[in-house]
Design an enzyme around this catalytic site. Structure first.
Site: not given
Ligand code: UD1
Ligand code: CA
Length: 459
Positions: A11, A15, A79, A102, A156, A171, A229, A335, A425
């Site tokens: 991702g 935010r 997602g 994650y 969510e 979660n 986030n 340096r 000097a």
């Molecule tokens: C997610 C969870 C939420 C949880 C929270 C915990 C989902 C739908 N929601 O929300 O329930 O409480 O984490 O921190 O899973 N990512 C990808 N590909 C994508 C989307 C996301 O690799 O298409 C990765 C992002 O880089 C990130 C992680 O997944 O490292 C989580 O994504 P993020 O968008 O931060 O999820 P949250 O909205 O925080």
């Molecule tokens: Ca997150």
């Protein structure tokens, strides 16, 4: 039981309001993704870990490649469920357990992940997920539990009813699945009606409906589960990591004065009985030996200090080495690529670049020494400047052992000054000086007696 780990890190992190992918942002001196890979590596061999990359994939992969983990690209970020789907080809052949992490949760501990694995291993649930209770659950998915404390759904925040929004069990985004059931059911995740994204969290409901249970493992320390986030959470994570690092060092015998004021990166090593004064920054792969003192306000990056080194306040040391017993500072700057020999002395307002000082050599005040090799026990007077740059090229200055460079000398490189040589000097030295030679490179002083009164007759 076999375990594989998928780390979702594709991702952008909308935010964060950043041009850089979120997992590249740093806390505790490492990128977020590096922290997650480090805990994963403690649980599974590198060949069983896959990182899903997307935004700035090349940079993320370049950063993590030295750990030996594998990568899959998620070209469109549809997602967390879709991100895991991209790992199917690489991981579906592996039986046993599949842990999903994650890339934006840098505070996880190996112990917690180990407990998660053991819980899942000994249960008959299809999956176990880590939950915790937060005073302020804003931003997290809410966990719906049944009377047996099993998870029936994860909602969510955006999809929560007012009643669900009041749930404080969240979660963490850390799951351990039975691999066979995960790959069997992952394809059933449907795009979310509001966002069009495939949510991994929908699996809780899907598995429950298929007659399996999903267990919740409550984690008492919510700090560990912090998902980054926004930049506010990034700063929170950084603070926690630095507190942890200071505690670890203090428990290993390092004195840290006012630990809340210092910044010590996760990978820094410091030997016992060293004293770290307030407001210091010790960064990157810095290694500091035993019995050192690091003065207030010093900034030391990617450098090695052997034992018994004294760094006086407000000294900057970058990509350099300082041998045991040497003193550096206050207000000195190493340096880059500086090698300070045993027991050498570098004093205030001395700047060194690509310089090697032999054992016991001294440069105590106000000097610039660049592209320079200085022999053991040489003494560099105040105000000495090596003229290493001719406008096009850099040249080297070599100063022999025990040489004495008088104050305010200008040494025009390339230049060689022999052992035991003596520079008067105020000299400008442009020619080689043989060993044991006195070199004077300045106009002789002329005194004109009575000159002042002749020029300006007395009234
Ligand atoms: C997610 C969870 C939420 C949880 C929270 C915990 C989902 C739908 N929601 O929300 O329930 O409480 O984490 O921190 O899973 N990512 C990808 N590909 C994508 C989307 C996301 O690799 O298409 C990765 C992002 O880089 C990130 C992680 O997944 O490292 C989580 O994504 P993020 O968008 O931060 O999820 P949250 O909205 O925080
Ligand atoms: Ca997150």
């Amino acid at each position: 039981m076999d375990i594989s780990i998928a780390i979702l890190a594709a991702g952008l992190g909308t935010r964060m309001l950043s041009k850089r992918a979120k997992v590249l942002h740093r806390a505790g001196g490492r990128a977020l993704a590096e922290h997650v890979v480090a805990v994963a590596r403690a649980l599974a061999p590198a060949e069983r870990i896959v990182v899903v990359t997307g935004h700035q994939a090349e940079e993320v992969e370049g950063l993590l490649a030295p750990t030996g983990v594998g990568f899959v690209r998620q070209t469109e970020q549809k997602g967390t469920g879709h991100a895991l789907e991209t790992c199917r080809e690489k991981l579906a052949g592996h039986s046993g357990l599949l842990m999903v992490l994650y890339g934006d949760t840098p505070l996880l501990s190996t112990e917690t992940l180990g407990t998660l694995r053991d819980r899942q291993k000994s249960s008959d649930a299809a999956a176990t997920l880590i939950t915790t209770t937060l005073d302020d659950p804003t931003g997290y998915g809410r966990v719906i539990l049944d009377s047996n404390h099993n998870v029936t759904a994860i909602v969510e925040e955006r999809a929560c009813t007012a009643q669900q929004r009041a749930i404080r069990v969240i979660n963490s985004g850390i799951y351990c699945f039975r691999a066979d059931l995960l790959w069997k059911h992952l394809g059933e995740v449907q795009p979310n009606p509001a966002s069009g994204e495939y949510y991994l969290t929908d699996l809780a409901e899907i598995l429950t409906r298929a007659g399996h249970s999903v267990a919740a493992m409550h984690c008492a320390d919510p700090d560990e589960l912090l998902g980054i986030n926004t930049r506010i959470e990034l700063a929170d994570a950084d603070r926690v990591l630095r507190e942890r690092k200071c505690r670890e060092l203090m428990l290993a015998g390092v004195t840290i004065e006012r630990p809340e004021s210092v910044t010590i990166d996760t990978d820094v090593q410091i030997g016992a009985d060293s004293v770290i004064e307030p407001c210091t920054r010790l960064l990157g792969a810095t290694r500091i030996g035993e019995d050192c003192r690091i003065g207030a306000g010093a900034i030391i990056q990617n450098s090695v200090l052997e034992s018994g080194v004294m760094v006086a306040p407000y000294t900057l040391i970058n990509e350099s080495r300082v041998a045991s017993g040497a003193h550096v500072g206050p207000f000195a700057r190493l340096r880059t690529q500086v090698d300070v020999g045993e027991g050498a002395r570098i004093g205030n307002f001395v700047e060194l670049k690509k310089a090697r000082l032999g054992a016991g050599a001294k440069s105590q005040h106000l000097a610039y020494l660049g592209d320079t090799v200085i022999g053991a026990k040489a003494n560099i007077g105040a105000g000495t400047i090596t003229c290493n740059y001719d406008g096009k090229l850099k040249h080297e200055t070599r100063i022999g052992e025990r040489a004495f460079i008088g104050s305010n000398s200008t040494l025009v490189a390339p230049l060689e000054i022999g052992d035991d040589a003596y520079i008067a000097a105020g000299s400008v030295i442009t020619e080689p000086v043989p060993p044991e030679t006195l070199a004077l490179g300045r106009g002789r002083q002329v005194n004109k007696l009575g000159w002042v009164s002749k020029r300006k007759p007395r009234k």
